[in-house]
Design a protein around this motif. Structure first.
Motif, PDB file in Angstrom:
ATOM      1  N   LEU A  93      -5.212  41.217 137.374  1.00  0.00           N
ATOM      2  CA  LEU A  93      -5.432  40.759 136.002  1.00  0.00           C
ATOM      3  C   LEU A  93      -6.366  41.668 135.215  1.00  0.00           C
ATOM      4  N   ASN A  94      -7.190  42.443 135.907  1.00  0.00           N
ATOM      5  CA  ASN A  94      -8.049  43.445 135.290  1.00  0.00           C
ATOM      6  C   ASN A  94      -7.699  44.793 135.902  1.00  0.00           C
ATOM      7  N   PRO A 313      -2.400  41.572 132.375  1.00  0.00           N
ATOM      8  CA  PRO A 313      -3.695  41.021 131.984  1.00  0.00           C
ATOM      9  C   PRO A 313      -3.790  39.511 131.814  1.00  0.00           C
ATOM     10  N   ASP A 314      -2.673  38.760 131.811  1.00  0.00           N
ATOM     11  CA  ASP A 314      -2.819  37.316 131.635  1.00  0.00           C
ATOM     12  C   ASP A 314      -1.671  36.585 132.319  1.00  0.00           C
ATOM     13  N   LYS A 315      -1.867  35.289 132.483  1.00  0.00           N
ATOM     14  CA  LYS A 315      -0.913  34.473 133.241  1.00  0.00           C
ATOM     15  C   LYS A 315       0.458  34.426 132.589  1.00  0.00           C
ATOM     16  N   GLU A 316       0.504  34.335 131.281  1.00  0.00           N
ATOM     17  CA  GLU A 316       1.792  34.250 130.599  1.00  0.00           C
ATOM     18  C   GLU A 316       2.645  35.475 130.903  1.00  0.00           C
ATOM     19  N   GLN A 317       2.015  36.655 130.891  1.00  0.00           N
ATOM     20  CA  GLN A 317       2.758  37.866 131.202  1.00  0.00           C
ATOM     21  C   GLN A 317       3.155  37.917 132.679  1.00  0.00           C
ATOM     22  N   ARG A 473     -10.907  34.511 133.853  1.00  0.00           N
ATOM     23  CA  ARG A 473      -9.561  34.776 133.336  1.00  0.00           C
ATOM     24  C   ARG A 473      -8.577  33.643 133.619  1.00  0.00           C
ATOM     25  N   GLY A 474      -9.014  32.411 133.472  1.00  0.00           N
ATOM     26  CA  GLY A 474      -8.097  31.298 133.701  1.00  0.00           C
ATOM     27  C   GLY A 474      -8.807  29.970 133.538  1.00  0.00           C
ATOM     28  N   THR A 497     -16.112  33.928 126.776  1.00  0.00           N
ATOM     29  CA  THR A 497     -15.380  34.666 127.799  1.00  0.00           C
ATOM     30  C   THR A 497     -15.734  36.140 127.684  1.00  0.00           C
ATOM     31  N   THR A 499     -15.484  40.240 130.020  1.00  0.00           N
ATOM     32  CA  THR A 499     -14.946  40.992 131.144  1.00  0.00           C
ATOM     33  C   THR A 499     -15.797  40.745 132.381  1.00  0.00           C
TER      34      THR A 499
END
Length: 646
Positions: A93-94, A313-317, A473-474, A497, A499
């Motif tokens: 995710l990073n 970078p994110d859950k949707e992707q 990140r969630g 939020t 990094t």
């Protein structure tokens, strides 16, 4: 049909299917000589991947029999002997963090943990033995075990890591916590090239779990010593020539593994070795020709040729890429409420969705920095009535219904209920929803209201307000719900939020007021492996979330940091006592219970909902995957070196 009912039915069906397809208990390993003695079957011919055979034929590599150790590890695969080839795609995710599902399945350890999370067995070593009082352990390395560049792994690599890395003040201002016993760093002695001994200041049977943990306590001395000031007086100039101010900064870059590795020349002992990163942040790993495991047919592992860590970078992707067929396996940051869309995309993406039971103490934990530089907040945070009030303000049942469809367990931050010394009151401690009692506690503290009766006031007259830092990140919806509950009792949390890099920097500087973090790694195995998640600093020493000055005081025997109150000293002593006991004994059970009592009753971190099942996606044609896995530490223990493509 309601969404909750649909997910519940899906969960029942998927857990039942996983139980019928269980493979975790099939996995077993031996030293070659032990396998042959136990089974009566000799393995005298070794096979290798076609790509390696071509390199042998071209004179680029020695024959496989010369690349393997004298006594390689033999693996009984989970289902069947595999075939060579293919690529394995996971994600992070990073760019350089939160790629755990990729690096944990690649990283090899001194002692292996089986997929059932019950069995520990020698891995990089052939055997180990304690002395009578558990104050020393002797390890025997595999003769002929090699790094990915072909150089031998020897006792010198273990001594180098311990003496010149873990105990080097510039590389590690403090020795990693589980390498300190009774206030003294573990001592290492080289007996011969293949034998080392660790000596402890007190009994330390825990070392077995430590050696099965995430840290590799060895490093390729033949390669890394050129960047180390103790071995190269010009290391500083070398660092500056490569854009670093100090030798240890360049050393860390050249030595990093896991998510942080960007040096393709750094030798490893893992099934795949890092080769490159592209302009999009994706990382690529190729087969290690000197990997030291074979299957029962004599085939050198791994079966799969290469591994890729895609930066997403994110859950949707992540979900979209899975549905497009771009991902082969993984879990983080998927959650139960993603099940319908994951199942809907299975046919198109060519994957199946498993649901793994988890041993999360809580999905997220919330902690207040008891040594914050804000003196007014510090006074409030250190009053346990405040922490009790903040816990009672959270409607855990509503969170469970809304976000986890009733499939989790509302509970406090503590070890999961399957832990043998857990008691029911621990998960229930101040975990009921009682905003009236919460308000009463704040009143007792003298935290009055502002003129609009909107927010509570600190003793100095300022609004009771703090920053809540989050880099996980969630689970944003979860944290937003928690903040709304606190807001309802007049406490204002400013959610920020950031990094992970910024979070770590601020944590190390004692610059966090309050924070959010994962609530895992508190199961029976990992609370002994990662010993500081329920005592100062309530996180790794590299990411100290609560009271880092207290932790520094403990690490330096009072020479640095800030002396903690007696209750914290007692908590720390209770963990130290627990770590000196032998697993399964009466002393072990009593010490574990005592530590948990002190940890829970202090409410040093707050839980919300835990023990929630976790979705795991795997490609439908990926074989030898333990479909009955328990989600403990991402995909750790799933033994990716014996996965293969059908």
């Amino acid at each position: 049909m309601s969404r909750k009912l649909m997910i519940s039915m899906l969960l029942i069906l998927m857990l039942s299917a996983a139980a019928m397809a269980g493979t975790a208990d099939n996995y077993k390993t031996w030293n070659l000589v032990d396998y042959e003695a136990e089974t009566g079957v000799a393995i005298s011919v070794f096979n290798e991947a076609p790509a390696l055979a071509e390199r042998v034929a071209a004179g680029e590599l020695p024959p496989v029999a010369e690349r393997l150790p004298v006594n390689p590890m033999v693996v009984q695969t989970m289902d069947e002997i595999g075939t060579y080839g293919g690529q394995l795609r996971g994600w992070g995710l990073n760019p350089e963090s939160f790629g755990n599902d990729v690096w944990v399945v690649r990283t090899q350890r001194v002692i292996d943990i089986y997929p059932n999370w019950q069995t520990l067995a020698p891995s990089l070593i052939t055997d180990y033995a304690f002395n009578e009082d558990n104050t020393a352990i002797t390890l025997h390395l595999r003769e002929g075990l090699r790094w990915s560049d072909g150089e031998l792994v020897t006792a010198d690599d273990f001594v180098f890591w311990m003496d010149d890395v873990a105990n080097n003040k510039e590389l590690n201002p403090s020795v990693p916590s589980n390498w300190v016993v009774a206030g003294e760093p573990i001592q290492i002695t080289k007996i011969d090239d293949l034998t080392i001994r660790y000596d402890f200041a007190a009994p330390y049977p825990l070392i077995v779990e430590v050696l099965a943990g995430s840290t590799q306590p060895f490093a390729p001395k033949h390669y890394l010593s050129q960047f180390h000031i103790e071995y190269n007086s010009d290391a500083g100039e070398l660092a500056q020539a490569n854009g670093y101010d100090e030798w240890y900064q360049y050393y860390e870059f050249m030595a990093n593994t896991g998510d942080l590795q960007n040096n393709p020349d750094r030798p490893v002992v893992d099934p795949w070795a890092f080769t490159r990163a592209d302009q999009y942040g994706n990382k690529y790993y190729e087969r290690n020709p000197y990997y030291w495991k074979i299957d029962t047919a004599g085939n050198q592992l791994p079966y799969i040729d290469s591994q890729v860590r895609l930066y997403i970078p994110d859950k949707e992707q992540v979900i979209l890429r899975a549905m497009a067929g771009d991902l082969d396996y993984g879990s983080n940051p998927l959650q139960i409420d993603d099940l319908p869309v994951l199942r809907d995309g299975e046919q198109r993406g060519g994957y199946e969705t498993l649901v793994a039971p988890s041993v999360f103490g809580t999905q997220r934990r919330y902690q207040f920095n008891l040594t914050t530089e804000n003196e007014a907040l510090r006074e409030v945070f250190n009053d346990i009535r405040f922490r009790k009030a903040m816990s009672l303000a959270i409607d855990r049942d509503e969170v469970n219904r809304t976000l986890f469809f009733g499939l989790g367990t509302p509970r406090q931050y503590t070890t999961p209920s399957v832990t043998p010394f857990y008691e029911d009151w621990m998960g229930e401690y101040y975990a009921q929803y009682d905003p009236e009692k919460a308000a009463q506690l704040l009143d007792e503290m003298g935290l009055g209201w502002d003129r609009n009766q909107r927010y509570r006031l600190l003793p100095n007259g300022d609004v009771l307000e703090f920053e809540l830092a989050d880099s996980t990140r969630g689970e944003v919806e979860l944290t937003e719900m928690v903040i709304s509950f606190w807001d309802a009792i007049g406490v204002k949390a400013d959610y920020r939020t950031m990094t992970r890099e910024l979070f770590v920097e601020r944590a190390q500087a004692n610059d966090l007021e309050a924070s959010v973090w994962f609530g895992d790694a508190v199961d029976e195995f990992r609370m002994r492996e990662l010993t500081t998640l329920m005592r100062p600093p309530w996180g790794l020493d590299t990411v100290p979330k609560v009271a880092p000055p207290w932790r520094q005081w403990f690490l330096t025997s009072g020479e640095q940091g800030e002396e903690p109150p007696q209750e914290i000293k007692d908590l720390n002593d209770a963990m130290e006592q627990f770590l000196q006991t032998v697993k399964g004994t009466d002393e072990y059970m009593e010490a574990g219970r005592t530590f948990l009592e002190k940890s829970v009753s202090g409410l040093y971190a707050l839980g919300v909902v835990g023990e929630t099942p976790r979705p795991v996606i795997i490609k439908s044609n990926l074989r030898n995957f333990p479909k009955d896995m328990t989600w403990v530490d991402h995909m750790r223990g799933t033994q990716a070196d014996q996965w293969f493509w059908d």
